[in-house]
Scaffold this motif. Structure first.
Motif, mmCIF file in Angstrom:
data_model
loop_
_atom_site.group_PDB
_atom_site.id
_atom_site.type_symbol
_atom_site.label_atom_id
_atom_site.label_comp_id
_atom_site.label_asym_id
_atom_site.label_seq_id
_atom_site.Cartn_x
_atom_site.Cartn_y
_atom_site.Cartn_z
ATOM 1 N N TRP A 88 -51.002 19.966 20.443
ATOM 2 C CA TRP A 88 -50.888 19.703 18.999
ATOM 3 C C TRP A 88 -52.244 19.709 18.299
ATOM 4 O O TRP A 88 -52.458 20.433 17.332
ATOM 5 N N ARG A 89 -53.166 18.871 18.762
ATOM 6 C CA ARG A 89 -54.450 18.733 18.059
ATOM 7 C C ARG A 89 -55.592 18.580 19.055
ATOM 8 O O ARG A 89 -55.522 17.773 19.971
ATOM 9 N N GLN A 90 -56.664 19.330 18.794
ATOM 10 C CA GLN A 90 -57.838 19.345 19.668
ATOM 11 C C GLN A 90 -58.865 18.322 19.198
ATOM 12 O O GLN A 90 -58.969 18.027 17.997
ATOM 13 N N CYS A 91 -59.630 17.782 20.134
ATOM 14 C CA CYS A 91 -60.709 16.870 19.761
ATOM 15 C C CYS A 91 -61.871 17.648 19.151
ATOM 16 O O CYS A 91 -61.955 18.878 19.266
ATOM 17 N N VAL A 92 -62.773 16.935 18.520
ATOM 18 C CA VAL A 92 -63.930 17.561 17.893
ATOM 19 C C VAL A 92 -64.924 18.053 18.939
ATOM 20 O O VAL A 92 -65.494 19.142 18.827
ATOM 21 N N ARG A 93 -65.104 17.253 19.977
ATOM 22 C CA ARG A 93 -66.173 17.501 20.958
ATOM 23 C C ARG A 93 -66.098 18.880 21.606
ATOM 24 O O ARG A 93 -67.140 19.516 21.832
ATOM 25 N N THR A 94 -64.917 19.362 21.942
ATOM 26 C CA THR A 94 -64.799 20.600 22.725
ATOM 27 C C THR A 94 -64.371 21.815 21.902
ATOM 28 O O THR A 94 -64.041 22.860 22.465
ATOM 29 N N ARG A 95 -64.378 21.681 20.598
ATOM 30 C CA ARG A 95 -63.999 22.830 19.773
ATOM 31 C C ARG A 95 -64.975 23.989 19.950
ATOM 32 O O ARG A 95 -66.177 23.793 20.120
#
Length: 223
Positions: free
Chosen positions: A163-170
């Motif tokens: 659903w939603r990705q974290c900021v760190r690994t984008r």
């Protein structure tokens, strides 16, 4: 990294039909969206099929761990609904979003260098950190207990399966080493999953002929 990616037994028990094609692409300099990558998005929109049975399969999977798929939609559903107006992000993200839309398949893209330990798909305990941006400021959320999440040693990298990705690994314009997760449920054929993987790797090689690509299928016949 490829050999260390895992899907836990708790997730396999929930959906024995799940399979993920893991692809690494190293030595692939990214950059701003260009004519080629935006053309991929335009062509994908013309082939989008929001009624593909794979979307319904993901809705069922979300409900199985307590998520409401019409409120927090699986990534493939969200992309197909926006196919005609997808924003260009950067070359690599445009490439995998186009593949996701054309093949009606959830595709996650991650910055491999931002990982702490291997990726694994688990049922969350509920106390794992998930870093986001809220109101323009860094913030931390936590998954629901039992939620299916991708994580590494530092915390959750993607909530509610895809659903939603974290900021760190984008993946950003400066990312050079990438991890892609192409996720499938029945009735999506494994051959179709492999074809989507071939499509993605072909686009990545078009962006950089010297890219080093590896892949591994987890699930399917090996279970």
């Amino acid at each position: 990294m490829l050999d260390q990616v895992t899907v836990t037994g708790a997730v396999r028990e929930l959906r024995p039909d799940f399979a993920v094609l893991v692809i690494t692409a190293e030595g692939l300099p990214n950059g701003p969206s260009d004519t080629r990558s935006t053309d991929w998005l335009t062509a994908a929109a013309e082939r989008a099929d929001p009624a593909d049975p794979h979307v319904a399969a993901w809705h069922e999977a979300y409900r199985a761990f307590g998520a409401k798929p019409k409120r927090t939609r699986p990534s493939v559903d969200a992309l197909l609904r926006r196919a005609g107006s997808l924003p260009a992000i950067n070359r690599v993200v445009d490439a995998y979003n186009a593949v996701s839309v054309e093949h009606a398949l959830p595709v996650g893209g991650e910055d491999l260098d931002a990982y702490a330990g291997p990726a694994r798909l688990v049922r969350a305990a509920g106390d794992e950190p998930f870093d986001i941006t809220a109101g323009g400021e860094p913030a931390v959320e936590h998954p629901d207990p039992g939620e299916v999440v991708w994580r590494d040693d530092r915390g959750v990298t993607c909530r509610r399966w895809n659903w939603r990705q974290c900021v760190r690994t984008r993946i950003t314009e400066t990312t050079e080493n990438h991890l892609f997760l192409l996720e499938r449920l029945e009735p999506y054929p494994l051959d179709r999953l492999r074809a989507a993987g071939d499509d993605l790797t072909g686009r990545l090689r078009a962006l950089s002929p010297d890219v080093r690509i590896g892949s591994r299928l987890i699930g399917g016949p090996e279970w």
